[in-house]
Write a protein that holds these residues in place. Structure first.
Motif, PDB file in Angstrom:
ATOM      1  N   GLY A   1     -20.390  -0.966  -0.518  1.00 50.39           N
ATOM      2  CA  GLY A   1     -20.249   0.423  -0.086  1.00 50.39           C
ATOM      3  C   GLY A   1     -18.863   0.770   0.425  1.00 50.39           C
ATOM      4  N   ILE A   2     -18.090  -0.233   0.863  1.00 48.56           N
ATOM      5  CA  ILE A   2     -16.757   0.033   1.394  1.00 48.56           C
ATOM      6  C   ILE A   2     -15.674  -0.273   0.348  1.00 48.56           C
ATOM      7  CG2 ILE A   2     -16.166  -2.227   2.405  1.00 48.56           C
ATOM      8  CD1 ILE A   2     -15.359  -0.696   4.971  1.00 48.56           C
ATOM      9  N   GLN A   3     -16.126  -0.625  -0.858  1.00 53.93           N
ATOM     10  CA  GLN A   3     -15.187  -0.886  -1.945  1.00 53.93           C
ATOM     11  C   GLN A   3     -14.732   0.432  -2.566  1.00 53.93           C
ATOM     12  OE1 GLN A   3     -16.721  -3.238  -5.251  1.00 53.93           O
ATOM     13  NE2 GLN A   3     -14.699  -4.139  -5.613  1.00 53.93           N
TER      14      GLN A   3
ATOM     15  N   PHE B   1     -10.721  -2.944  -1.213  1.00 52.44           N
ATOM     16  CA  PHE B   1     -11.657  -2.704  -0.114  1.00 52.44           C
ATOM     17  C   PHE B   1     -10.945  -2.102   1.090  1.00 52.44           C
ATOM     18  CE2 PHE B   1     -13.427  -6.228  -2.528  1.00 52.44           C
ATOM     19  CZ  PHE B   1     -14.783  -5.944  -2.599  1.00 52.44           C
ATOM     20  N   ASP B   2     -11.620  -1.179   1.764  1.00 55.86           N
ATOM     21  CA  ASP B   2     -11.232  -0.831   3.129  1.00 55.86           C
ATOM     22  C   ASP B   2     -11.907  -1.828   4.063  1.00 55.86           C
ATOM     23  OD1 ASP B   2      -9.575   1.624   3.010  1.00 55.86           O
ATOM     24  OD2 ASP B   2     -11.341   2.450   1.978  1.00 55.86           O
TER      25      ASP B   2
ATOM     26  N   GLU C   1      -5.535   2.740   7.334  1.00 53.12           N
ATOM     27  CA  GLU C   1      -4.190   3.148   6.896  1.00 53.12           C
ATOM     28  C   GLU C   1      -3.107   2.510   7.747  1.00 53.12           C
ATOM     29  OE1 GLU C   1      -4.173   4.856   4.176  1.00 53.12           O
ATOM     30  OE2 GLU C   1      -6.362   5.091   4.237  1.00 53.12           O
ATOM     31  N   GLU C   2      -3.493   1.890   8.868  1.00 51.34           N
ATOM     32  CA  GLU C   2      -2.506   1.403   9.836  1.00 51.34           C
ATOM     33  C   GLU C   2      -2.273  -0.096   9.766  1.00 51.34           C
ATOM     34  OE1 GLU C   2      -4.315   2.697  13.431  1.00 51.34           O
ATOM     35  OE2 GLU C   2      -3.794   4.819  13.155  1.00 51.34           O
ATOM     36  N   VAL C   3      -3.192  -0.850   9.176  1.00 53.75           N
ATOM     37  CA  VAL C   3      -3.060  -2.307   9.163  1.00 53.75           C
ATOM     38  C   VAL C   3      -3.077  -2.822   7.729  1.00 53.75           C
ATOM     39  CG1 VAL C   3      -4.165  -2.537  11.410  1.00 53.75           C
ATOM     40  CG2 VAL C   3      -5.556  -2.671   9.358  1.00 53.75           C
ATOM     41  N   ASN C   4      -2.517  -4.021   7.557  1.00 53.61           N
ATOM     42  CA  ASN C   4      -2.517  -4.683   6.258  1.00 53.61           C
ATOM     43  C   ASN C   4      -3.923  -5.199   5.963  1.00 53.61           C
ATOM     44  OD1 ASN C   4      -2.213  -6.647   4.140  1.00 53.61           O
ATOM     45  ND2 ASN C   4      -0.017  -6.646   4.554  1.00 53.61           N
ATOM     46  N   LEU C   5      -4.458  -4.853   4.809  1.00 56.49           N
ATOM     47  CA  LEU C   5      -5.842  -5.200   4.474  1.00 56.49           C
ATOM     48  C   LEU C   5      -5.944  -6.382   3.506  1.00 56.49           C
ATOM     49  CD1 LEU C   5      -7.336  -1.609   4.032  1.00 56.49           C
ATOM     50  CD2 LEU C   5      -7.375  -3.061   6.060  1.00 56.49           C
ATOM     51  N   GLU C   6      -4.820  -7.101   3.306  1.00 59.32           N
ATOM     52  CA  GLU C   6      -4.836  -8.212   2.353  1.00 59.32           C
ATOM     53  C   GLU C   6      -5.860  -9.287   2.730  1.00 59.32           C
ATOM     54  OE1 GLU C   6      -1.438 -10.408   1.171  1.00 59.32           O
ATOM     55  OE2 GLU C   6      -0.473  -8.723   0.183  1.00 59.32           O
ATOM     56  N   ASP C   7      -5.832  -9.711   4.001  1.00 62.89           N
ATOM     57  CA  ASP C   7      -6.759 -10.766   4.425  1.00 62.89           C
ATOM     58  C   ASP C   7      -8.211 -10.324   4.257  1.00 62.89           C
ATOM     59  OD1 ASP C   7      -4.501 -12.156   5.075  1.00 62.89           O
ATOM     60  OD2 ASP C   7      -4.999 -12.443   7.190  1.00 62.89           O
ATOM     61  N   SER C   8      -8.479  -9.071   4.602  1.00 67.55           N
ATOM     62  CA  SER C   8      -9.840  -8.549   4.477  1.00 67.55           C
ATOM     63  C   SER C   8     -10.297  -8.552   3.027  1.00 67.55           C
ATOM     64  CB  SER C   8      -9.919  -7.136   5.047  1.00 67.55           C
ATOM     65  OG  SER C   8      -9.546  -7.123   6.403  1.00 67.55           O
TER      66      SER C   8
END
Length: 754
Positions: free
Chosen positions: A464-466, A472-473, A487-494
């Motif tokens: 659902g968050i894809q 992904f968020d 929008e404020e952090v790097n989402l690579e690890d997530s």
């Protein structure tokens, strides 16, 4: 084969079903040591009683001592001496328990014993007369170690009884673990939802000074009729024998005279522990009115703090040490209704203040939970019985309780306030990815349908968050809306963690429902298109782990090539940043460091490339050399990362780092067969069980949650999703390994250090 001599600890005390505070205390000591150490530290009991055949005891009671027959003290001691399997004797001491003047019959027992002796002084009287001083000094001289429960008692023994400080040890009164979020629920169950509940509990005697509280209540209740006062406990059995219900009748008469019948309630029972804890948990304010200035310690006082009550107390030594403005109200004197009235009104009329006091007291007493107290007694007993090499930690049971509590029908919440889920913290992809892995793993072990239901919830959140493009968020609020954090952090690890969870799920497709597999495969196919954009070492590592698990069932050449490509990226990071004394992929170590060499090892398993294995071992061993020190695991602090050019910071240790260490050690042991990894894995797990610099457990034994952090002087007892999920996975891994031998792990770690 090792000798079985010097094994059993014999506790001499009053004991249930006898109804007295010391009996309850000793029973709690026995139960908690059994819980923490199991059969590796067996306990037996010599029960003190006033008649020869007074009670029917449990199997742990192997001796009884009629305390008013002086000849029995020597006879029982000789029976104990005849047993080679009894290693030491622990005497729980109260003056009123033993026969003779100031309980001096006990000296006959101690003189006859030829075992090491620990004496626990529950009461220490200041300014003794000559006879009292002589008796106490004799007990001290005949004991190998003296335990007291407060700093004040220690000071009195040193300054009034000339006891050497080196012989003394402080072990506080234990407390029971309860869940923070139960107060309102229990109020509803007991029909107290609209009440402000005051309470006092314990075996009733005039020393409780309850009449002082009663005289404080009329003006309070006139102003606040919602206030009720629960007087919990039956009359002390010894008082009942001597004078019947004289004191209780006096209290009832006072209640009637003051017209408090609708607000004061007597619960004239000796409650089971579970019900007692419920009454204390639903109480808003606990009132401790003892008029004995020499009462060194109170179990009722300690229990009330641990149940989250704001406490108002007379200034007994225990209260003077424990109470501060943030925990409760310490009164100036005794038998002063006006002082009680003022203090009660203050807390009745300031809800937020009393809640904060209860919260602070609840957090403060974590250090004294019975599990932590059991470790203090256990290590002391093991030392005196020369059994440090044999003492072992028990595994705590694996339970879904807190995971279920933290989960809604939409996903797993991020944080909690103590054990209470915090909806304001919202949901993250990170936690729901971890949760999906845990539930698939748990289902593969035990086929629990509850785990399958939870796995479906977490997978629904992930899909659902894809985004439409496959990325992904990470963050959603409780209202299920994306937040600005995305929008404020790097989402690579997530994103890497999401791929890992999807790959892990697909690798177990043979045991999972087909619709769940199809859902995971669709999400995987969309997400895997973005592998080229992964750059940071951890996101590379998480992604590579996902590819490895996917490759186990889908033997696609393109997947193998992608694994090689990502492993080469990690190799490149290593070659750029490593030096002679810095064998690592970055200039610093941060969080979840173990995942990088772990991913390198997965690269080897998928491709057979020995270069990946060699660097995985070199870097993992380098990391472990900084983690295992002085017989403990000490991971990278979250207060500041470990830079290769700077001194490493201490404390601020988090369960995620311990858990990823254990996960990686499990893999490296399976791949290499090197027994040092298995030994380090066992030692690492003892961090959760109390083998850390605070010697405190790092999990909640009631709901199986993990605490969020180990600080320099305290444990952060919030129980968020990340910590609990990491602990849960670690427990599943540890099922494969033998029961822990504490001293063996310490010795092993010393070998590693050298």
């Amino acid at each position: 084969m090792k000798s079985k001599k010097n094994k059993i600890v014999l506790i001499v005390s009053s004991y249930p079903p006898r109804e007295c505070g010391l009996a309850t205390f000793s029973n709690d000591v026995v139960n908690s040591i059994n819980l923490v150490f199991g059969n590796s530290l067996p306990i037996e009991v010599c029960a003190l009683q006033k008649e020869e055949h007074q009670f029917e005891y449990g199997n742990e009671v192997t001796y009884t001592l009629p305390v008013y027959l002086i000849e029995e003290y020597r006879l029982v001691a000789e029976k104990i001496n005849s047993r080679n399997d009894i290693g030491m004797v622990c005497v729980e001491h109260e003056f009123g328990l033993f026969g003779g003047e100031y309980g001096n019959y006990l000296l006959s027992f101690l003189l006859a014993l030829n075992k090491p002796i620990v004496t626990v002084f529950h009461t220490v009287l200041p300014e003794p007369n000559k006879k009292l001083k002589k008796v106490v000094q004799a007990i001290i001289n005949l004991s190998n170690k003296i335990v007291v429960l407060t700093n004040k008692s220690l000071e009195i023994l040193i300054h009034h009884y000339d006891c050497q400080k080196s012989k003394l040890e402080i072990i506080p009164h234990g407390t029971h673990m309860v869940l923070w979020d139960q107060k309102e629920k229990l109020k509803r169950e007991y029909n107290y939802s609209d009440k402000i509940v005051l309470s006092t509990f314990g075996l009733i005697s005039d020393n409780k000074n309850i009449e002082t509280v009663l005289h404080a209540l009329p003006k309070i209740i006139t102003k606040h009729p919602e206030v009720i006062y629960l007087i919990i406990g039956k009359t002390h059995p010894e008082i009942l024998k001597q004078e019947g219900e004289r004191y209780r009748d006096k209290l009832i008469q006072t209640v009637n005279q003051l017209h408090l019948e609708n607000n004061v309630f007597f619960i004239n029972k000796y409650l089971k522990l579970s019900q007692l804890l419920e009454f204390l948990t639903l109480s808003d304010i606990y009132l401790f009115a003892s008029k004995d200035p020499n009462q060194a310690v109170s179990g009722t006082f300690a229990y009330a703090m641990s149940c989250g009550c704001a406490v108002i107390s007379t200034p007994i030594p225990h209260a003077v040490e424990a109470l501060n403005e943030g925990v409760g109200i310490l009164l100036n004197g005794f038998e002063n209704p006006e002082e009680f009235q003022k203090a009660i009104l203050k807390l009745v009329e300031n809800k937020q203040e009393r809640i904060e006091m209860g919260s602070n007291g609840y957090a403060l007493t974590h250090e004294t939970t019975w599990e932590n107290i059991a470790m203090k007694y256990g290590f002391l007993f093991a030392t005196l019985t020369d059994r440090s090499e044999e003492i072992r930690f028990n595994y705590p049971p694996i339970k879904l309780d807190h995971i279920k509590s933290m989960s809604t029908d939409y996903g797993m919440l991020q944080f909690s306030k103590f054990s209470q889920p915090d909806p304001e913290s919202g949901y993250t992809l990170d936690d729901n990815s971890r949760a999906l892995i845990d539930m698939v793993m748990y289902y593969s072990l035990c086929e629990d349908l509850e785990a399958l239901k939870l796995a479906s919830i977490y997978l629904n959140f992930i899909t659902g968050i894809q985004r439409e493009d496959g990325k992904f968020d990470n963050y959603k609020n409780f209202d299920r809306q994306l937040t600005e954090q995305n929008e404020e952090v790097n989402l690579e690890d997530s994103n890497g963690r999401a791929l890992w969870s999807l790959g892990f799920t697909l690798s177990h497709q043979e045991i999972l429902p087909i619709e769940l597999v199809i859902q995971a495969k669709k999400a995987w196919d969309k997400a895997v298109q973005h592998l080229e954009k992964v750059t940071s070492p951890r996101s590379i590592a998480y992604t590579l782990k996902g590819l490895y698990y996917y490759y186990l069932v889908y033997q696609e050449d393109t997947i193998k090539q992608q694994i090689e490509h990502l492993a080469d990226k990690l190799l490149n990071h290593y070659h750029i940043n490593s030096q002679e004394k810095w064998c690592w992929y970055e200039d610093y170590m941060t969080y979840a460091n173990n995942v990088i060499p772990e991913a390198m090892m997965y690269g080897f398993l998928a491709t057979g490339n020995q270069k990946y294995k060699r660097i995985a071992v070199v870097t993992f061993d380098f990391l472990l050399s900084h983690y295992f020190m002085k017989g403990e695991l000490s991971v990278i602090s979250n207060r500041g990362w470990f830079n290769k050019d700077h001194k490493r910071m201490s404390y601020g240790e988090q369960p995620i780092e311990v858990s990823t260490t254990i996960i990686a050690l499990d893999l490296f042991y399976e791949v290499t067969g090197n027994v040092k990894y298995k030994n380090q894995l066992k030692l690492a797990f003892t961090w959760f069980l109390g083998n850390n610099h605070l010697k405190q457990i790092m999990y909640n034994s009631v709901n199986a949650a993990s605490y969020d952090g180990l600080e320099d002087k305290n444990v952060n007892i919030n129980q968020g999703a990340e910590s609990t999920l990491c602990f849960f996975k670690t427990q599943m891994i540890m099922k494969k390994y033998e029961t822990l031998n504490y001293q063996e792990q310490l010795n092993t770690s010393k070998v590693f250090e050298s």
